[in-house]
Design an enzyme around this catalytic site. Structure first.
Site, PDB file in Angstrom:
ATOM      1  N   LYS A  98     -12.685  51.293  18.347  1.00 30.79           N
ATOM      2  CA  LYS A  98     -13.699  51.100  17.241  1.00 30.79           C
ATOM      3  C   LYS A  98     -14.654  50.312  17.645  1.00 30.79           C
ATOM      4  CE  LYS A  98     -13.014  49.446  12.570  1.00 30.79           C
ATOM      5  NZ  LYS A  98     -12.002  49.096  11.547  1.00 30.79           N
TER       6      LYS A  98
ATOM      7  N   SER B  94     -10.837  51.404   7.363  1.00 26.08           N
ATOM      8  CA  SER B  94     -12.046  51.675   7.966  1.00 26.08           C
ATOM      9  C   SER B  94     -11.989  52.244   9.233  1.00 26.08           C
ATOM     10  CB  SER B  94     -12.735  50.318   7.986  1.00 26.08           C
ATOM     11  OG  SER B  94     -12.138  49.414   8.680  1.00 26.08           O
TER      12      SER B  94
ATOM     13  N   SER C 290      -6.448  48.917   7.730  1.00 21.81           N
ATOM     14  CA  SER C 290      -7.540  49.870   8.117  1.00 21.81           C
ATOM     15  C   SER C 290      -7.169  50.589   9.317  1.00 21.81           C
ATOM     16  CB  SER C 290      -8.803  48.923   8.430  1.00 21.81           C
ATOM     17  OG  SER C 290      -9.488  48.490   7.252  1.00 21.81           O
TER      18      SER C 290
END
Length: 482
Positions: free
Chosen positions: A75, A150, A174
């Site tokens: 990420k 996210s 997330s």
């Protein structure tokens, strides 16, 4: 690289000489290009070729590497030396990290090759991966729908076959929610089990790095690499463990508690997937019952009244003076104002403002302090529930992937997407989203997930459970069509 092979399979192929790290990297890059329209990745690692060659050299020198040559995506809030770490924000559009996060460093030490950085909601604030400065990420099962957030880019990278595993961060769901919406595994470890050093902070008491994967074996493989104490992270736990998958026999006598408060408001497909999972558990000899955690009614409110104030504090450093893209404005105050106005997106600004308000004089006790008391009550109720059950279960999300733009203008509706996940972060517990089925919506089959929760530091119980669920056919893992 053949898309959709597991990390364990790829590592064994490299170790046997069947393939090389360079070939796996080239395959991952080719796959990333083939599904480029999904916008899963925001950047590629310009050092990946030399890293793959270095892994090959280490293998030839006789090193045993558990992730030998495995391509992996991380990420874009996890720092990797020499790569951009933008956090999906204009504020950090040109920030190149001078150091590598502990979790990423451990992956590289185990022989993994970082292919690139995954798209995300800006500063990890969102549930749809729509707010990124790099544009939205698309769900591989229906390009008109969101992948969740996210960590949507990390979930899509695994679901679409760019990499067999990836890293995300989980502050209120997330990792787990996008895993459910994309049809892969997503694991949120116990708070402190994986070092946060090098993870750009959103809400420091809630953030936790966690893996995505397409098999239980791969989850265990990654956790054996990235878990462990790190002196550079003051919240890191010294709690050694060995992660392994379990067989069907391990389900016999397992006490599974369905959280009653999670049973309302779910779509038919989510209810069906949960029911099928529970039937499979009963069929394998598990004891299934219901348990009530009444304080979950306040989990969403408590979560946001804690996360937003922590975010307002953490993001105060981005003012263009030391961190962030500076916007000139005549004097220092005006420059800082313009920098934050133009650098942060709407949702980030909203959370900073609400967080600052909740911490302000006269409101601290009414909001933040009260939310912390509710947090303690929720943690205590989980402890009580674990006196009766070995694991707890809920849907991961009450609905499958929603259409892009459907909730973007309604913050409360977006926040409600995390209704089944935020309490786990408040209590610091480990939780796993398992791909459990599909729901047909508008002619498209959309994945849904089931969430299992364990007591703190019982992460290995969940990974063993994942293997057992695979063994009894309770995991519904398929490949989306390009």
């Amino acid at each position: 690289m053949a898309a959709f092979q597991t990390a364990a399979q790829l590592a064994r192929a490299v170790q046997s000489g069947e393939t090389t790290p360079q070939q796996l990297l080239h395959g991952a890059l080719a796959r990333a290009e083939a599904v480029r329209g999904l916008n899963a990745l925001v950047s590629l690692n310009s050092h990946a070729e030399e890293q793959a060659a270095a892994v090959q050299g280490r293998m030839q020198a006789g090193e045993t590497l558990p992730l030998a040559g495995v391509p992996i995506v991380v990420k874009d809030n996890i720092n990797v030396t020499g790569t951009r770490t933008t956090c999906g924000s204009r504020m950090l559009a040109n920030y190149v990290s001078p150091y590598t996060a502990t979790a990423a460093q451990k992956l590289q030490g185990a022989g993994a090759v970082i292919v690139g950085k995954a798209n995300m909601d800006e500063f990890a604030m969102g549930s749809s991966t729509e707010s990124s400065a790099s544009g939205p990420t698309l769900n591989p099962w229906d390009h008109e729908r969101v992948p969740g957030g996210s960590s949507g880019g990390s979930a899509v990278a695994v679901a679409a076959g760019i990499s067999p595993v990836s890293l995300g961060s989980d502050t209120g769901g997330s990792v787990r929610q996008p895993a459910a919406l994309c049809g892969v595994y997503g694991f949120k470890p116990t708070y402190g089990r994986v070092s946060r050093y090098g993870l750009v902070a959103y809400a420091s008491s809630l953030d936790q790095i966690g893996p995505f994967a397409r098999s239980a074996e791969d989850l265990a493989l990654l956790m054996n690499v990235i878990a462990g104490h790190d002196p550079r992270d003051a919240t890191s736990l010294d709690a050694p463990a060995r992660f392994a998958v379990g067989g069907a026999d391990s389900l016999r006598g397992l006490r599974v508690g369905v959280i009653r408060e999670s049973l309302g408001g779910n779509t038919p497909g989510v209810e069906a997937a949960l029911g099928a999972t529970l039937d499979a558990l009963r069929g394998a000899g598990a004891v299934v019952g219901e348990v009530s955690i009444p304080e979950l009614e306040y989990a969403i409110a408590a979560y946001y009244l804690i996360a937003m104030p922590e975010a307002s504090s953490n993001l105060a450093r981005y003012d263009g003076m030391v961190y962030g893209e500076r916007v000139p404005g005549g004097d220092v105050t005006r420059s800082m104002t313009l920098t934050r106005e133009q650098g942060f997106g709407q949702e980030v600004q909203r959370r900073i403002l609400l967080g600052t308000y909740a911490l302000s004089s006269g409101y601290y006790d009414a909001y933040y302090a009260k939310a912390m008391k509710v947090r303690r009550l929720i943690a205590d109720e989980f402890t009580t529930a674990f006196g009766q059950y070995d694991v707890l279960v809920t849907p991961t999300s009450p609905f499958p992937a929603f259409r892009r733009g459907e909730k973007a203008s309604d913050p409360l509706a977006m926040y409600a997407a995390d209704v089944d996940t935020v309490a786990v972060n408040l209590a610091g517990l480990p939780a796993l989203s398992v791909p459990a089925g599909f729901e047909e919506v508008d002619g498209k089959r959309l994945p849904v997930g089931v969430q299992f929760i364990a007591p703190a530091l019982q992460d290995e119980r969940l990974l063993a459970l994942a293997g057992a669920l695979e063994a009894v056919g309770a995991v519904q893992l398929e490949m989306p069509q390009d």
